[in-house]
Each structure stands twice: as structure tokens, then as C-alpha cells.
Design a protein around this motif. Structure first.
Motif, mmCIF file in Angstrom:
data_model
loop_
_atom_site.group_PDB
_atom_site.id
_atom_site.type_symbol
_atom_site.label_atom_id
_atom_site.label_comp_id
_atom_site.label_asym_id
_atom_site.label_seq_id
_atom_site.Cartn_x
_atom_site.Cartn_y
_atom_site.Cartn_z
ATOM 1 N N ASN A 102 -0.272 2.907 -5.878
ATOM 2 C CA ASN A 102 -0.229 3.996 -4.911
ATOM 3 C C ASN A 102 1.119 4.069 -4.200
ATOM 4 O OD1 ASN A 102 -1.695 6.180 -3.807
ATOM 5 N ND2 ASN A 102 -2.124 5.023 -1.955
ATOM 6 N N ASP A 126 -0.477 -4.006 -10.892
ATOM 7 C CA ASP A 126 -1.920 -3.871 -10.754
ATOM 8 C C ASP A 126 -2.498 -5.228 -10.402
ATOM 9 O OD1 ASP A 126 -2.394 -1.061 -11.458
ATOM 10 O OD2 ASP A 126 -1.641 -1.631 -13.441
ATOM 11 N N GLU A 163 -6.056 -1.436 -2.557
ATOM 12 C CA GLU A 163 -4.623 -1.698 -2.596
ATOM 13 C C GLU A 163 -4.350 -3.177 -2.881
ATOM 14 O OE1 GLU A 163 -2.252 0.281 -2.791
ATOM 15 O OE2 GLU A 163 -2.348 1.997 -1.439
ATOM 16 N N GLN A 177 0.834 -1.198 0.000
ATOM 17 C CA GLN A 177 0.000 0.000 0.000
ATOM 18 C C GLN A 177 0.868 1.247 0.000
ATOM 19 O OE1 GLN A 177 -2.943 0.066 3.108
ATOM 20 N NE2 GLN A 177 -3.360 -2.120 2.985
ATOM 21 N N GLY A 178 0.244 2.369 -0.338
ATOM 22 C CA GLY A 178 0.942 3.644 -0.291
ATOM 23 C C GLY A 178 0.747 4.399 1.002
ATOM 24 N N LEU A 193 -10.173 3.270 -4.067
ATOM 25 C CA LEU A 193 -8.792 2.801 -4.055
ATOM 26 C C LEU A 193 -8.695 1.471 -3.317
ATOM 27 C CD1 LEU A 193 -5.804 3.102 -4.633
ATOM 28 C CD2 LEU A 193 -5.601 4.535 -2.584
ATOM 29 N N LYS A 216 4.014 5.703 -6.276
ATOM 30 C CA LYS A 216 4.118 7.164 -6.208
ATOM 31 C C LYS A 216 5.059 7.593 -5.089
ATOM 32 C CE LYS A 216 -0.690 7.663 -7.779
ATOM 33 N NZ LYS A 216 -2.058 8.129 -7.389
ATOM 34 N N SER A 252 2.371 -1.571 -5.179
ATOM 35 C CA SER A 252 1.067 -1.195 -5.706
ATOM 36 C C SER A 252 1.201 0.151 -6.413
ATOM 37 C CB SER A 252 0.053 -1.084 -4.570
ATOM 38 O OG SER A 252 0.331 0.066 -3.770
ATOM 39 N N THR A 298 5.674 -1.842 -10.891
ATOM 40 C CA THR A 298 4.319 -1.604 -10.395
ATOM 41 C C THR A 298 3.407 -2.759 -10.796
ATOM 42 O OG1 THR A 298 4.650 0.779 -10.655
ATOM 43 C CG2 THR A 298 2.390 0.014 -10.365
#
Length: 256
Positions: free
Chosen positions: A85, A102, A129, A60-61, A127, A88, A83, A100
Motif C-alpha cells: 500500500n 509482502d 499492513e 503503511q500507506g 488490508l 503506491k 508495504s 515492496t
């Protein structure tokens, strides 16, 4: 396959001779959005990694999974699987080798470890994750990780899985709004994936939490009650509860 719990959601996994750092929170406090009056976590111990890390894996971000102070301390040349997020976060920090994933994507690392992404936790209105199946391609062993207890129906095709890292004890706000799923969702997951071992994640043994939100949190269930549920449902799954910093070598049990 060796697993070292670094408290909360952080794990060091040694799989097929590679060292994978999962959702690392190693140093400094945990604060969401600089709102330390609302929620702040402080670990009594910091973790120093004495050997090189081959891969960082981020589900997760959010700060408790992509912990910026810890990621700043780590070598930015270490490959990262994340992920969208979390990507980033590490891009902004200057990491140079990022893959990354998905939902439904997979990545093979060093020809020996496959990482496949599944829908995981809903952390915003739209969102969702990542959860991961991590496979040792040489030994044929599988590990599943999802840190909030949200499990996709797509996992049925992955059964059986040897090891599960997910919450066993749930957390809610005033017994009304779930923050972490546990007990029943994890029991259903064990019925689906038939794991040999469950290791609870998202627990805190060496962390003090402060702030307004902490006073509203309530525990849902216990590890002992979960063990009783496994037995009642004729599941042979063992619940392992390592101490922070303790390494558990599951290789002999997985081979047998």
C-alpha cells in the motif's frame, strides 16, 4: 544501534553504519483525506536531517506513515522499502528505487541489514499492513516495529529480539473501539520476544491534534503502569522514553 525519535511514529535508526528513516513525518500538517475538520495534527517543530539518508522504510500507506508532504521533500533517489500500500504512494510521487515487501518477504540492504515483513495492522476490511524485524547482520541484533500494537503469532520464531518499537499506551474511541493497542498486547509481546528495551511509538509530545475525532479519543493505560506489569511478570525489559529529537545509543547495552 542508535535511535532518534522524531515524534509520533517517525524514527531515525542508525544501524550498521546506515541511516534508516522510518515512517517519516517531518514537515507540514497531518490530515486524512483532506478532512481537517475531522482530524488534523500540527507539529510544533519540523525536523531537518543534517546527514544523508540511506534508506526509507514505510510500514503503511496511510498518511501518518507515508506522509506525502514529507516524502515530497526527501530525495526521490533514496531507496525505499515499503508495504504494497505504501509502494503506491511513493511510486506516484516519483521515487525511483522501491522494494515492496509482502508478509513473509525479506530484503537485505547493503549486505549488512535484513528487513523482514510480518502481518501488522488491520487498516481496512481486507488490508493488513506491515510490521518489520530489522536485523543487524554484523552484530546479530534485532529490532521489531509495529505502530498500532497488532502483533502476529509468526513472531514467535524470531525470539529473542533486542528492541521493540510499538505503542505502550493504548488509544480507543470512547473506551469502546481500539485505535491503538497497548498495555496487554505489548506485555504479551515482551513475554514472547524477551526484548531488552521497549521504546513507545505513536506518542505525541510536540504535536497538537485538532478536529471532531480528537474529542472522542481516550487513553488506555500509562507507561508507569506498563512498567509495573513488566516487573510483576518478572520481565527485565526496560522502557525507554526519549524526547523528540533525542538520540539514544543502545549499542553498549546491547553488546553487554
Amino acid at each position: 544501534m542508535k535511535l532518534t525519535w522524531l515524534d509520533n511514529n517517525s524514527w531515525l535508526m542508525e544501524i550498521s553504519g546506515k541511516r534508516i528513516l522510518l515512517d517519516p513525518w517531518l514537515v507540514g500538517p497531518l490530515v486524512f483525506g483532506n478532512l481537517d475538520w475531522l482530524f488534523k495534527g500540527v507539529k510544533s517543530n519540523s525536523y531537518e536531517l543534517n546527514k544523508p539518508i540511506d534508506l526509507i522504510l514505510l510500514s503503511q500507506g496511510l498518511d501518518d506513515h507515508a506522509h506525502i508532504p514529507s516524502l515530497k521533500e526527501l530525495d526521490h533517489n533514496i531507496p525505499v522499502v515499503a508495504s504494497p500500500n505504501a509502494t503506491k504512494v511513493v511510486k506516484e510521487l516519483g521515487y525511483t528505487d522501491i522494494r515492496t515487501l509482502d508478509h513473509g518477504d525479506s530484503y537485505t540492504f547493503d549486505e549488512t541489514i535484513e528487513i523482514k515483513a510480518f502481518p501488522g495492522s488491520l487498516v481496512g476490511p481486507q488490508l493488513v499492513e506491515n510490521a518489520y524485524i530489522i536485523s543487524d547482520l554484523k552484530e546479530g541484533q534485532k529490532l521489531y516495529y509495529e505502530p498500532h500494537g497488532n502483533h502476529s503469532t509468526e513472531l514467535q520464531q524470531e525470539a529473542p529480539v533486542d528492541i521493540i518499537l510499538t505503542p505502550v499506551v493504548g488509544i480507543s474511541i470512547l473506551h469502546l473501539l481500539p485505535v491503538l493497542q497497548g498495555q496487554q498486547t505489548t506485555l504479551k509481546l515482551c513475554q514472547t520476544l524477551k526484548p531488552k528495551f521497549v521504546l513507545p511509538t505513536a506518542d505525541a509530545k510536540e504535536t497538537e491534534y485538532q478536529g471532531l475525532l480528537v474529542s472522542l479519543l481516550r487513553q488506555e493505560g500509562t507507561i508507569e503502569k506498563f512498567r509495573q506489569q513488566l516487573q510483576k511478570n518478572d520481565l527485565a525489559t526496560q522502557v525507554m522514553t526519549p524526547k523528540p529529537g533525542e538520540t539514544i545509543d543502545l549499542t553498549p547495552q546491547l553488546v553487554n
